[in-house]
Design an enzyme around this catalytic site. Sequence first.
Site, PDB file in Angstrom:
ATOM      1  N   ALA A   1       1.548  -1.390   0.076  1.00  0.00           N
ATOM      2  CA  ALA A   1       0.507   0.267   0.420  1.00  0.00           C
ATOM      3  C   ALA A   1       0.776   1.722  -0.482  1.00  0.00           C
ATOM      4  O   ALA A   1       0.593   2.165   0.952  1.00  0.00           O
ATOM      5  CB  ALA A   1      -0.972   0.253   0.637  1.00  0.00           C
TER       6      ALA A   1
ATOM      7  N   ASN B   1       3.956  -2.395   7.570  1.00  0.00           N
ATOM      8  CA  ASN B   1       4.478  -3.191   6.570  1.00  0.00           C
ATOM      9  C   ASN B   1       5.150  -2.401   5.484  1.00  0.00           C
ATOM     10  O   ASN B   1       6.370  -1.977   4.664  1.00  0.00           O
ATOM     11  CB  ASN B   1       3.534  -4.424   5.269  1.00  0.00           C
TER      12      ASN B   1
ATOM     13  N   HIS C   1      -0.369   7.960   4.067  1.00  0.00           N
ATOM     14  CA  HIS C   1       1.175   7.202   4.214  1.00  0.00           C
ATOM     15  C   HIS C   1       1.487   8.384   3.314  1.00  0.00           C
ATOM     16  O   HIS C   1       1.653   9.083   2.221  1.00  0.00           O
ATOM     17  CB  HIS C   1       1.303   5.665   3.940  1.00  0.00           C
TER      18      HIS C   1
END
Length: 268
Positions: free
Chosen positions: A121, A189, A219
């Site tokens: 992602a 991750n 993010h």
Amino acid sequence: MEKTVAIAGLGAIGLDLARALDAGVEGLRLVAVSARDQAKAESNFAGFRHKPRLLPIEALAEEAEIIVECAPAAVFETIAAAAIARGRILVPASVGALLPRMHLVEEARRTGARIIVPTGALLGLDAVRAAAEGAVESVTIETRKPPRGLEGAPYLVERGIDLAAVTEPSLVFKGNAFEAAQGFPANVNVAAALALAGIGPERTLVEIWAVPGLTRNTHTIRVEAAAARFTMTIEGVPSESNPRTGKLTPLSLLACLRGLVSTLKVGS
């Protein structure tokens, strides 16, 4: 010549990937899966065109050339060690679980196995990897998630941080990627992949924010390097069945697998 694929774990990520592979991807064939709840797995296979074999996680590497890990971080090493011992290609979704187990990379070098880390992602790993070929001053990632997407993280549990009491954007962690991977194994991750692509887990800085009312996992990456300065932001839609991960993750795994067999591959 088709490459055979096995998937370890049939949760929100693994099941979506299994369905996509069963629908047909040129050059790839799903042959086996493992699942904690076997009865549920059998039910999920009802609409499959070619039902894969349901096997224990240790046996997957005996059946397939590519092992995709989509399981809880607690069983990561069992899956990875079996794949590496057989010289397979390992594609891990739980990249954060790899950081404290870098001995697996050395073992893969010995057996001829490969560990292919998907983008997940995230975005811009090609740019980060390219910049890291030169001098890099800093790499930071700021992750913002709704509180329920951080529930159960060991770092928060150990410190008695009550996410239900969070009523405004709150910084719940600040440290490096190695520390983040230990404290938030189901959430970072992306930070682990960034660290492996760039300047390593000790130098990659991570902030994690709990943001009430947020509807997307966000993010933001900032890189200061000799070759470039860049900032990237991605807003991922959380999975309905597992808010700790996003809908983009299984798609990223699928794109990664396609890249292993495609005649034309775009991106380094």
